[in-house]
Motif scaffolding. Structure first.
Motif, PDB file in Angstrom:
ATOM      1  N   LEU A 100       0.826  -1.202   0.000  1.00 34.80           N
ATOM      2  CA  LEU A 100       0.000   0.000   0.000  1.00 34.80           C
ATOM      3  C   LEU A 100       0.863   1.256   0.000  1.00 34.80           C
ATOM      4  O   LEU A 100       1.920   1.294   0.633  1.00 34.80           O
ATOM      5  CB  LEU A 100      -0.912   0.016   1.227  1.00 34.80           C
ATOM      6  CG  LEU A 100      -1.943  -1.112   1.330  1.00 34.80           C
ATOM      7  CD1 LEU A 100      -2.697  -1.019   2.647  1.00 34.80           C
ATOM      8  CD2 LEU A 100      -2.928  -1.073   0.154  1.00 34.80           C
ATOM      9  N   PRO A 101       0.413   2.302  -0.687  1.00 31.28           N
ATOM     10  CA  PRO A 101       1.129   3.581  -0.601  1.00 31.28           C
ATOM     11  C   PRO A 101       1.106   4.118   0.829  1.00 31.28           C
ATOM     12  O   PRO A 101       0.259   3.719   1.644  1.00 31.28           O
ATOM     13  CB  PRO A 101       0.316   4.492  -1.543  1.00 31.28           C
ATOM     14  CG  PRO A 101      -0.489   3.569  -2.407  1.00 31.28           C
ATOM     15  CD  PRO A 101      -0.750   2.353  -1.581  1.00 31.28           C
ATOM     16  N   GLY A 102       2.008   5.031   1.111  1.00 30.20           N
ATOM     17  CA  GLY A 102       2.133   5.539   2.467  1.00 30.20           C
ATOM     18  C   GLY A 102       0.881   6.201   2.998  1.00 30.20           C
ATOM     19  O   GLY A 102       0.610   6.168   4.215  1.00 30.20           O
ATOM     20  N   ASN A 103       0.081   6.805   2.117  1.00 30.33           N
ATOM     21  CA  ASN A 103      -1.125   7.503   2.578  1.00 30.33           C
ATOM     22  C   ASN A 103      -2.381   6.638   2.515  1.00 30.33           C
ATOM     23  O   ASN A 103      -3.476   7.105   2.820  1.00 30.33           O
ATOM     24  CB  ASN A 103      -1.341   8.786   1.755  1.00 30.33           C
ATOM     25  CG  ASN A 103      -1.660   8.497   0.300  1.00 30.33           C
ATOM     26  OD1 ASN A 103      -1.030   7.645  -0.315  1.00 30.33           O
ATOM     27  ND2 ASN A 103      -2.628   9.210  -0.265  1.00 30.33           N
ATOM     28  N   TRP A 104      -2.222   5.367   2.092  1.00 29.45           N
ATOM     29  CA  TRP A 104      -3.335   4.416   2.138  1.00 29.45           C
ATOM     30  C   TRP A 104      -3.234   3.651   3.463  1.00 29.45           C
ATOM     31  O   TRP A 104      -2.325   2.841   3.653  1.00 29.45           O
ATOM     32  CB  TRP A 104      -3.272   3.449   0.966  1.00 29.45           C
ATOM     33  CG  TRP A 104      -3.678   4.077  -0.353  1.00 29.45           C
ATOM     34  CD1 TRP A 104      -3.386   5.323  -0.795  1.00 29.45           C
ATOM     35  CD2 TRP A 104      -4.436   3.452  -1.396  1.00 29.45           C
ATOM     36  NE1 TRP A 104      -3.908   5.526  -2.044  1.00 29.45           N
ATOM     37  CE2 TRP A 104      -4.555   4.389  -2.453  1.00 29.45           C
ATOM     38  CE3 TRP A 104      -5.010   2.189  -1.560  1.00 29.45           C
ATOM     39  CZ2 TRP A 104      -5.239   4.110  -3.630  1.00 29.45           C
ATOM     40  CZ3 TRP A 104      -5.675   1.905  -2.745  1.00 29.45           C
ATOM     41  CH2 TRP A 104      -5.797   2.855  -3.766  1.00 29.45           C
ATOM     42  N   VAL A 105      -4.147   3.912   4.358  1.00 27.49           N
ATOM     43  CA  VAL A 105      -4.082   3.372   5.719  1.00 27.49           C
ATOM     44  C   VAL A 105      -5.049   2.194   5.850  1.00 27.49           C
ATOM     45  O   VAL A 105      -6.260   2.346   5.630  1.00 27.49           O
ATOM     46  CB  VAL A 105      -4.440   4.461   6.755  1.00 27.49           C
ATOM     47  CG1 VAL A 105      -4.377   3.881   8.170  1.00 27.49           C
ATOM     48  CG2 VAL A 105      -3.500   5.651   6.612  1.00 27.49           C
ATOM     49  N   LEU A 106      -4.493   1.022   6.179  1.00 24.11           N
ATOM     50  CA  LEU A 106      -5.340  -0.157   6.357  1.00 24.11           C
ATOM     51  C   LEU A 106      -6.171   0.034   7.621  1.00 24.11           C
ATOM     52  O   LEU A 106      -5.686  -0.121   8.731  1.00 24.11           O
ATOM     53  CB  LEU A 106      -4.479  -1.422   6.456  1.00 24.11           C
ATOM     54  CG  LEU A 106      -5.233  -2.750   6.502  1.00 24.11           C
ATOM     55  CD1 LEU A 106      -6.171  -2.895   5.310  1.00 24.11           C
ATOM     56  CD2 LEU A 106      -4.265  -3.912   6.551  1.00 24.11           C
ATOM     57  N   TYR A 107      -7.426   0.373   7.421  1.00 30.99           N
ATOM     58  CA  TYR A 107      -8.293   0.754   8.536  1.00 30.99           C
ATOM     59  C   TYR A 107      -8.950  -0.449   9.198  1.00 30.99           C
ATOM     60  O   TYR A 107      -9.096  -0.501  10.411  1.00 30.99           O
ATOM     61  CB  TYR A 107      -9.368   1.719   8.035  1.00 30.99           C
ATOM     62  CG  TYR A 107     -10.221   2.326   9.117  1.00 30.99           C
ATOM     63  CD1 TYR A 107      -9.747   3.382   9.897  1.00 30.99           C
ATOM     64  CD2 TYR A 107     -11.500   1.849   9.373  1.00 30.99           C
ATOM     65  CE1 TYR A 107     -10.519   3.930  10.893  1.00 30.99           C
ATOM     66  CE2 TYR A 107     -12.280   2.392  10.376  1.00 30.99           C
ATOM     67  CZ  TYR A 107     -11.790   3.427  11.127  1.00 30.99           C
ATOM     68  OH  TYR A 107     -12.553   3.970  12.129  1.00 30.99           O
ATOM     69  N   GLN A 108      -9.354  -1.431   8.385  1.00 30.00           N
ATOM     70  CA  GLN A 108     -10.055  -2.585   8.953  1.00 30.00           C
ATOM     71  C   GLN A 108      -9.924  -3.786   8.021  1.00 30.00           C
ATOM     72  O   GLN A 108     -10.027  -3.656   6.807  1.00 30.00           O
ATOM     73  CB  GLN A 108     -11.541  -2.257   9.166  1.00 30.00           C
ATOM     74  CG  GLN A 108     -12.311  -3.303   9.959  1.00 30.00           C
ATOM     75  CD  GLN A 108     -13.745  -2.883  10.232  1.00 30.00           C
ATOM     76  OE1 GLN A 108     -14.349  -2.163   9.442  1.00 30.00           O
ATOM     77  NE2 GLN A 108     -14.300  -3.318  11.343  1.00 30.00           N
ATOM     78  N   ILE A 109      -9.664  -4.961   8.626  1.00 30.12           N
ATOM     79  CA  ILE A 109      -9.674  -6.227   7.886  1.00 30.12           C
ATOM     80  C   ILE A 109     -10.903  -7.008   8.338  1.00 30.12           C
ATOM     81  O   ILE A 109     -11.053  -7.319   9.530  1.00 30.12           O
ATOM     82  CB  ILE A 109      -8.401  -7.056   8.151  1.00 30.12           C
ATOM     83  CG1 ILE A 109      -7.156  -6.307   7.691  1.00 30.12           C
ATOM     84  CG2 ILE A 109      -8.492  -8.404   7.440  1.00 30.12           C
ATOM     85  CD1 ILE A 109      -5.856  -7.014   8.013  1.00 30.12           C
ATOM     86  N   ILE A 110     -11.780  -7.291   7.397  1.00 28.98           N
ATOM     87  CA  ILE A 110     -12.988  -8.052   7.681  1.00 28.98           C
ATOM     88  C   ILE A 110     -12.884  -9.376   6.936  1.00 28.98           C
ATOM     89  O   ILE A 110     -12.692  -9.400   5.718  1.00 28.98           O
ATOM     90  CB  ILE A 110     -14.247  -7.289   7.242  1.00 28.98           C
ATOM     91  CG1 ILE A 110     -14.328  -5.941   7.973  1.00 28.98           C
ATOM     92  CG2 ILE A 110     -15.504  -8.115   7.503  1.00 28.98           C
ATOM     93  CD1 ILE A 110     -15.415  -5.027   7.463  1.00 28.98           C
ATOM     94  N   CYS A 111     -12.971 -10.458   7.659  1.00 26.63           N
ATOM     95  CA  CYS A 111     -12.818 -11.787   7.063  1.00 26.63           C
ATOM     96  C   CYS A 111     -14.134 -12.551   7.163  1.00 26.63           C
ATOM     97  O   CYS A 111     -14.738 -12.617   8.243  1.00 26.63           O
ATOM     98  CB  CYS A 111     -11.709 -12.560   7.778  1.00 26.63           C
ATOM     99  SG  CYS A 111     -11.412 -14.189   7.083  1.00 26.63           S
ATOM    100  N   LEU A 112     -14.584 -13.094   6.040  1.00 21.23           N
ATOM    101  CA  LEU A 112     -15.808 -13.892   6.001  1.00 21.23           C
ATOM    102  C   LEU A 112     -15.465 -15.346   5.718  1.00 21.23           C
ATOM    103  O   LEU A 112     -14.602 -15.640   4.893  1.00 21.23           O
ATOM    104  CB  LEU A 112     -16.770 -13.362   4.940  1.00 21.23           C
ATOM    105  CG  LEU A 112     -17.354 -11.981   5.264  1.00 21.23           C
ATOM    106  CD1 LEU A 112     -16.639 -10.902   4.487  1.00 21.23           C
ATOM    107  CD2 LEU A 112     -18.847 -11.939   5.005  1.00 21.23           C
ATOM    108  N   MET A 113     -16.135 -16.244   6.419  1.00 23.26           N
ATOM    109  CA  MET A 113     -15.908 -17.678   6.266  1.00 23.26           C
ATOM    110  C   MET A 113     -17.249 -18.387   6.133  1.00 23.26           C
ATOM    111  O   MET A 113     -18.218 -18.033   6.823  1.00 23.26           O
ATOM    112  CB  MET A 113     -15.171 -18.251   7.486  1.00 23.26           C
ATOM    113  CG  MET A 113     -13.758 -17.752   7.674  1.00 23.26           C
ATOM    114  SD  MET A 113     -12.613 -18.634   6.599  1.00 23.26           S
ATOM    115  CE  MET A 113     -11.052 -17.906   7.120  1.00 23.26           C
ATOM    116  N   ASP A 114     -17.301 -19.386   5.264  1.00 23.68           N
ATOM    117  CA  ASP A 114     -18.451 -20.281   5.195  1.00 23.68           C
ATOM    118  C   ASP A 114     -18.252 -21.338   6.285  1.00 23.68           C
ATOM    119  O   ASP A 114     -17.301 -22.115   6.236  1.00 23.68           O
ATOM    120  CB  ASP A 114     -18.522 -20.935   3.811  1.00 23.68           C
ATOM    121  CG  ASP A 114     -19.790 -21.767   3.616  1.00 23.68           C
ATOM    122  OD1 ASP A 114     -20.335 -22.279   4.617  1.00 23.68           O
ATOM    123  OD2 ASP A 114     -20.214 -21.920   2.463  1.00 23.68           O
ATOM    124  N   ALA A 115     -19.129 -21.352   7.284  1.00 24.35           N
ATOM    125  CA  ALA A 115     -18.965 -22.266   8.413  1.00 24.35           C
ATOM    126  C   ALA A 115     -18.954 -23.723   7.963  1.00 24.35           C
ATOM    127  O   ALA A 115     -18.317 -24.572   8.593  1.00 24.35           O
ATOM    128  CB  ALA A 115     -20.082 -22.041   9.436  1.00 24.35           C
TER     129      ALA A 115
END
Length: 309
Positions: A100-115
């Motif tokens: 990611l570029p320096g000004n692109w801030v990873l704000y949230q990682i959302i992970c989805l799974m099929d149970a």
């Protein structure tokens, strides 16, 4: 100007596109121009009614995800925020470490799974699965039924990721939190807990998540001595934990105070008897369990030495 990035991860048919459709329908992009980067083509399609103020761009090869590409897209679309629907077969670390570029801030990682497919995926692609589980800020299991909910809770996924919000989405459309009040793993009614060697991981996670449960409780456990380099004068014995493979080790440390700690060198195995108090502690960056040691002695290492989840 910083641009928040929302990384939506998960395997094919885990529900990523439906999730993104849902947040767009709820107005996620109503005010802020949004760039949606698609790294996977699933059976579901984006709802055109939700794509107002949203620009989409498709990536087919992980090697394309470079800071140069992202800066090009930033110049072209001028987004205020970015959603990346990430291919489940790609490791995430290259993206959030260097991609990611320096000004692109990873704000949230959302992970989805099929149970329904989580168990076979875990057995056959353990590293890929656990990377997503351990890095997620929010973890959502879709298509749950009563048996699958019980199976997932029996794995105690909080051991792999203590900070994530974990939700179980049921087949009938209802949703519930993964952690329940009756998930307390130990009987503390006597005021003392002898932590079995094989239970250290479960105990550690529960203690860190709910230090108030252990307030005033005395505990006995085995650990490797550790004198912190980062926090001068802080002793933090613990044990190494194997999250998914031997290359993914974490040290599960606990702040301890008391006489006699300095008699032991780093990596000496010790048996500790202590009383738990919930206190503010710099090493925890807030409140956490501080163990006041009244007895400490050398001991044989447990078998196995490492904690596995």
């Amino acid at each position: 100007m910083d641009i928040p990035v929302y990384l939506i991860a998960g395997f094919l048919d885990a529900g990523k596109t439906n999730f993104i459709n849902g947040i767009l329908k709820d107005g996620f992009a109503a005010e802020d121009k949004t760039l949606l980067i698609c790294c996977e083509e699933g059976e579901e399609e984006y709802d055109p009614h939700g794509l107002f103020n949203v620009f989409t761009y498709t990536v087919e090869d992980q090697a394309e995800l470079t800071p140069e590409l992202f800066k090009k897209l930033e110049k072209q679309y001028r987004p205020k925020q970015v959603i990346i629907e990430y291919n489940g077969m790609w490791m995430m670390e290259p993206l959030y470490r260097d991609g990611l570029p320096g000004n692109w801030v990873l704000y949230q990682i959302i992970c989805l799974m099929d149970a329904r497919t989580f168990e076979p995926y875990l057995k056959n692609m353990g590293q890929l699965v656990m990377e997503k589980v351990s890095n997620a800020d929010m973890l959502i299991f879709n298509r749950c039924n009563e048996q699958l909910r019980a199976d997932l809770r029996s794995k105690n996924l909080r051991m792999a990721n203590r900070r994530a919000d974990i939700y179980l989405e049921n087949e009938d459309g209802t949703s519930e939190e993964y952690v329940t009040e009756d998930m307390m793993p130990f009987d503390l009614s006597s005021g003392h807990l002898e932590v079995a060697d094989e239970d250290y991981g479960i105990w550690y996670v529960d203690l860190m998540d709910h230090p108030e449960r252990y307030e005033g409780v005395s505990v006995t456990f085995k650990a490797l001595m550790c004198h912190s380099k980062k926090f001068k004068g802080v002793d933090c014995p613990g044990r190494f934990a194997m999250v998914c493979c031997e290359n993914d080790m974490q040290f599960l440390a606990l702040v301890c105070k008391g006489q006699g700690m300095d008699r032991f060198k780093n990596r000496d195995w010790v048996k500790i008897h202590a009383t738990v108090k919930k206190e503010n502690c710099e090493a925890y960056q807030g409140q956490g369990p501080v163990l006041y040691v009244d007895r400490i002695s050398a001991c044989q290492k447990p078998e196995p030495e490492t904690v596995s989840f």
